[in-house]
Enzyme design. Structure first.
Site, short mmCIF file in Angstrom:
data_model
loop_
_atom_site.label_atom_id
_atom_site.label_comp_id
_atom_site.label_asym_id
_atom_site.label_seq_id
_atom_site.Cartn_x
_atom_site.Cartn_y
_atom_site.Cartn_z
NE ARG A 290 -4.19 -1.65 0.22
CZ ARG A 290 -4.28 -2.75 -0.51
NH1 ARG A 290 -3.28 -3.07 -1.32
NH2 ARG A 290 -5.35 -3.53 -0.44
CD GLU A 319 -2.20 3.40 -6.28
OE1 GLU A 319 -3.20 2.81 -6.74
OE2 GLU A 319 -1.26 2.80 -5.71
CG HIS A 338 -2.14 -0.66 -7.70
ND1 HIS A 338 -2.75 0.07 -6.72
CD2 HIS A 338 -2.15 -1.95 -7.24
CE1 HIS A 338 -3.11 -0.70 -5.72
NE2 HIS A 338 -2.75 -1.94 -6.00
#
Length: 602
Positions: A290, A319, A338
């Protein structure tokens, strides 16, 4: 009062209701009503009700799939229900459509807030999150509206581990930078000399499913692997040749650090200026967990100073990150958008896992991946509500008293009550103590459904003891005591005579109170946060500590002092509304009469 003790060891995976199994795969009837024991003339009619979504006329339920799901998962859903795959909906379109649906499946891009549950008008029974994180689902609203939330936490494991290893190797050999250089027409072999992985020490911070798989692969590359995780079973680590160490030892020893911890208040920005300063100069960092676990500004400073040689990041605090992010643009940082779960195999696995969970839930099954509590009758919640709060806060206090290097494995819970043993159902209380112990350092949401399963998965052994008191059974409980065995404590006074971290509490006028720490009697409400001080019992201590807090604008809501004898040792328990600064806590610790102290967040 006289008391009789009944002790029983609780096997955390087998404490199911007498009338119904709570296993993850056992089907339940379409409507089931489980009665709780009566308790005499003041009996409350208490029931736990679970309802499936098969209509009386036999028609199929409707499942709305709001984001792209693998074909295998969609096929499973279509075999059971009417499936509506509607992607890229606006919030307004989702709110309009949801009133016609019994279940909703989303990934990370769809916000499932209170408006969705309100718009469903009670029809929505299950929300499935195709993945691990559920930041985009309003859990409290889901529970309030009687909607079960399930996720798919296991299918991404291998994909995330492989991506972590890929980033580590690419970083060590400057793959991304040299690729860009060659494509720009350059040929700078000497500029991109890398480092070898073999013989290097890798510290895995967070030794859960993904962390374990990263460790296995790193061992295959010839790396020495150490790990820090307060809940990792030592035998599981040793089985694959991994040494469990303290957090500080991991930082000081590692050549590479791979992060696999959840984002919680405890882990938020856990890598910061202070922790970077403890690392070996030239350390390399990988994060596929994370983004928020790293202070990104501090990481830039550590890169510029040379403490961190390189970083490889798949996740970010925000993000997507801004285009002018100093971290993203840094020459010695490798980044991906990601992609931890982005393999064809993982996407299909997640689709199947979430489809099975949603179908099972609509069938009335209780899945181990449920992340919010099932519906419980208002009478039961009303009676147990203050004790549920007390149970969770005692768990949170106890685990915060454990020193960082020692993991929690043995938990003993003692209930003192005037009610007969068979007239006090402690499953919910045990679940909340488990929740308090595990959630502060985990991304698992613990509730009545998954508490015992979660405890077993983390090697947490719980035992329960009942102390039967004389008196009126009108109140469910007199006290709850939580003891953590075989651990080191950061506050020595919290240890009982037998060497266990021990906290005890009771409910007074509907408010949870902490009444004992170790062998010291105290009395402080469990609201806000607590400072515990062991001190020499002498005049003026309450005023001295109170003045320090007042000068820092920290409001004290309660204060209690428990002592062995006059002018000897005492424990001061101070309830505060705000978190004191480090300087304020340092001033308290510098008071000559204070022998030790600890700040505990509730």
């Amino acid at each position: 009062m006289s008391a009789a003790t009944a002790s029983s060891s609780i096997s955390v995976a087998t404490n199911s209701l007498k009338n119904v199994s709570l296993s993850s795969r056992s089907p339940l009837p379409s409507a089931i009503s489980v009665a709780f024991p009566n308790r005499g003339r003041n009996t409350l009619h208490r029931r736990l009700v679970l309802v499936s979504c098969t209509a009386a006329d036999g028609s199929k339920p409707t499942i709305l799939v709001a984001e792209k799901l693998g074909e295998a998962g969609v096929k499973l859903l279509e075999d059971f229900a009417n499936v509506d795959c509607s992607y890229n909906m606006t919030p307004e379109e989702l709110n309009t459509k949801i009133s016609l649906c019994d279940a909703l499946i989303v990934r990370s891009g769809t916000k499932v807030g209170r408006e969705v549950f309100e718009s469903s008008r009670g029809r929505l029974k299950v929300v499935g999150r195709a993945g691990v994180g559920i930041d985009n689902v309003d859990l409290s609203a889901a529970t309030e509206f009687g909607c079960l939330v399930v996720n798919a936490p296991t299918a991404n494991t291998i994909a995330a581990a492989e991506h972590g290893i890929a980033l580590m190797a690419a970083m060590a050999r400057n793959v991304a930078q040299s690729d860009a250089s060659v494509k720009a027409g350059e040929w700078k072999r000497s500029k991109y000399v890398g480092v070898s992985l073999v013989g290097k020490t890798l510290a895995v911070l967070g030794f859960g499913k993904v962390g374990t798989e990263v460790a296995r692969r790193a061992k295959g590359l010839g790396m020495r692997v150490i790990a820090h995780d307060p809940y990792a079973p030592a035998d599981r680590a040793h089985a694959i040749g991994v040494d469990l160490v303290s957090f500080d030892e991991a930082l000081a020893t590692a050549d590479f650090i791979s992060l696999h911890m959840p984002l919680t208040p405890t882990t938020s920005k856990i890598l910061n200026d202070e922790t970077f300063a403890k690392m070996k100069k030239g350390v390399r960092i990988v994060n596929v967990a994370r983004g928020g676990v790293i202070d990104e500004d501090a990481l830039v400073r550590a890169l510029d100073s040379g403490i961190v040689a390189q970083a490889a990041l798949d996740v970010f605090t925000k993000e997507p990150p801004s285009k002018d992010s100093k971290l993203v643009q840094h020459e010695r940082v490798t980044v991906t958008p990601h992609l931890g779960a982005s393999t064809m195999e993982a996407q299909e696995g997640v689709a199947i896992e979430i489809a099975e969970a949603v179908v099972g839930a609509l069938n009335g099954e209780l899945a181990a991946t449920a992340v919010n509590a099932p519906m419980v009758s208002a009478e039961v919640l009303t009676e147990l509500k203050p004790y549920v709060v007390l149970a969770e806060k005692l768990g949170r206090l106890a685990v915060q008293l454990v020193a960082g290097g020692s993991g929690v494995k043995n938990v003993k819970i003692t209930y003192a009550s005037a009610r007969a043993t068979d007239d006090l159902d402690t499953r919910l209380l045990r679940a909340m103590i488990t929740k308090g112990i595990i959630e502060p350092i985990s991304d698992v949401y613990v509730n009545l459904v998954n508490a015992d399963f979660t405890a077993k998965q983390r090697g947490l052994r719980l035992s329960e003891e009942r102390v039967l008191l004389d008196g009126s059974p009108e109140s469910p409980l007199e006290t709850i005591t939580v003891q953590l065995g075989n651990v080191e404590s950061k506050f020595a006074s919290s240890l009982s005579e037998s060497g266990e971290v021990k906290v005890e509490g009771r409910v007074k006028d509907g408010v949870p109170h902490l009444t004992k720490v170790g062998s010291f009697e105290v009395d402080v409400t469990l609201e806000g946060s607590i400072i515990l001080c062991r001190q020499v019992d002498q005049p003026g201590m309450i005023g001295t500590v109170g003045s320090i807090l007042g000068e820092s604008n920290v409001n004290v809501n309660f204060m209690s002092v428990g002592r062995i004898a006059p002018r000897k040792q005492a424990i001061m328990a101070i309830g505060v509304d705000d978190q004191p600064s480090k300087d304020t806590l340092k001033k308290i610790g510098e008071i000559p009469a204070v022998e030790e102290f600890v700040f505990l967040k509730l």
